[in-house]
Design a protein around this motif. Sequence first.
Motif, short mmCIF file in Angstrom:
data_model
loop_
_atom_site.label_atom_id
_atom_site.label_comp_id
_atom_site.label_asym_id
_atom_site.label_seq_id
_atom_site.Cartn_x
_atom_site.Cartn_y
_atom_site.Cartn_z
N HIS A 60 7.76 14.85 -36.66
CA HIS A 60 6.64 15.16 -37.54
C HIS A 60 6.35 13.97 -38.46
O HIS A 60 7.08 12.98 -38.45
N GLU A 61 5.30 14.09 -39.23
CA GLU A 61 4.74 12.95 -39.94
C GLU A 61 5.33 12.68 -41.31
O GLU A 61 4.90 11.71 -41.97
N HIS A 62 6.27 13.43 -41.79
CA HIS A 62 6.87 13.12 -43.09
C HIS A 62 7.61 11.79 -43.01
O HIS A 62 8.31 11.51 -42.03
N PRO A 63 7.49 10.95 -44.04
CA PRO A 63 8.03 9.59 -43.95
C PRO A 63 9.54 9.52 -43.77
O PRO A 63 10.05 8.53 -43.23
N CYS A 66 9.54 9.31 -40.06
CA CYS A 66 8.70 8.44 -39.23
C CYS A 66 8.39 7.08 -39.82
O CYS A 66 7.83 6.22 -39.12
N VAL A 67 8.71 6.79 -41.09
CA VAL A 67 8.16 5.59 -41.70
C VAL A 67 8.65 4.30 -41.03
O VAL A 67 7.91 3.31 -40.95
N HIS A 70 6.74 2.37 -38.28
CA HIS A 70 5.82 1.29 -38.61
C HIS A 70 6.50 -0.07 -38.51
O HIS A 70 5.91 -1.05 -38.05
N GLY A 93 -0.52 13.85 -36.00
CA GLY A 93 -0.55 13.42 -37.39
C GLY A 93 0.32 12.22 -37.70
O GLY A 93 0.13 11.56 -38.73
N VAL A 94 1.27 11.90 -36.82
CA VAL A 94 2.19 10.80 -37.10
C VAL A 94 1.44 9.46 -37.16
O VAL A 94 1.55 8.70 -38.13
N ARG A 97 -0.92 9.23 -40.10
CA ARG A 97 -0.22 8.94 -41.36
C ARG A 97 0.12 7.45 -41.45
O ARG A 97 -0.12 6.80 -42.46
N LEU A 98 0.69 6.89 -40.38
CA LEU A 98 1.10 5.49 -40.41
C LEU A 98 -0.08 4.53 -40.36
O LEU A 98 0.04 3.39 -40.80
N VAL A 136 4.15 20.53 -42.38
CA VAL A 136 3.20 19.88 -41.48
C VAL A 136 3.63 20.23 -40.07
O VAL A 136 4.76 20.70 -39.85
#
Length: 250
Positions: A60-63, A66-67, A70, A93-94, A97-98, A136
Amino acid sequence: MRQVTVLGSSGGFPEPGRACSGFAVDWDGYRLVLDLGYATLPRLLKHWPDGVVDAVVITHEHPDHCVDLHGLFRMRFYGQPEGPRLPLYCPPGVLARLGGLEPDVDLHAVFDLHPLPGSYRVGPFDLTGLSLPHFVPNAGTRIQADGIALAYSGDTGPNPSLAELGRDADLFIVEATDRDGETRRPTRNLMTSTEAGVWARRAGARRLMLTHFWPGNERAAAVAAAQVEFGGAVLAAEEGLTVILGTPDS
């Protein structure tokens, strides 16, 4: 070699010396990553110094999950510009977001996006992503090959789909945030270690690994609470821990 190595185990933000959610799967030379939260990319490069990755799954897209994807993008885009695109399995959404971190470059130049939830053939694996409740969209992920299954919840509240996700898994990696007041919240989007034990037992998993520990929580207490409900082997995710998959005494 068939194994999974913990890159990070903290939920929300890293504790000193730790990283957020991330796991590296080695399967007979195939390399798959499950989540890349804060501070996981340097650990990934220590584990695989050549930086070669065959596929990435982001729940999921929470940092905190996933951060560092990047950072992997930048390593590929600037360091390996002629390489093939990297298969990426994640909720839509990932990348949205990034994309805010790199608005002048299309992330699809590096990543070949395959949306989750869904089912795919990924290298040696049958990969399935199941929708689980979170703040999310979150896709719990199951990979299976040669009769051996590894399942990972991502972040989730208690939900019957967890039993399906972890059904008879050799290792079920389940979030055990144990955030204060969690069980009193009207909408459940995270779990306790006790609940992780309950759902791993209902799934019939052989082994349970707890992860996504809220900073400051006592991990030994979380393992003890899960053990009461699960009854089988319970591990705490610890940075650098490697678990062999498919062996009866690992």
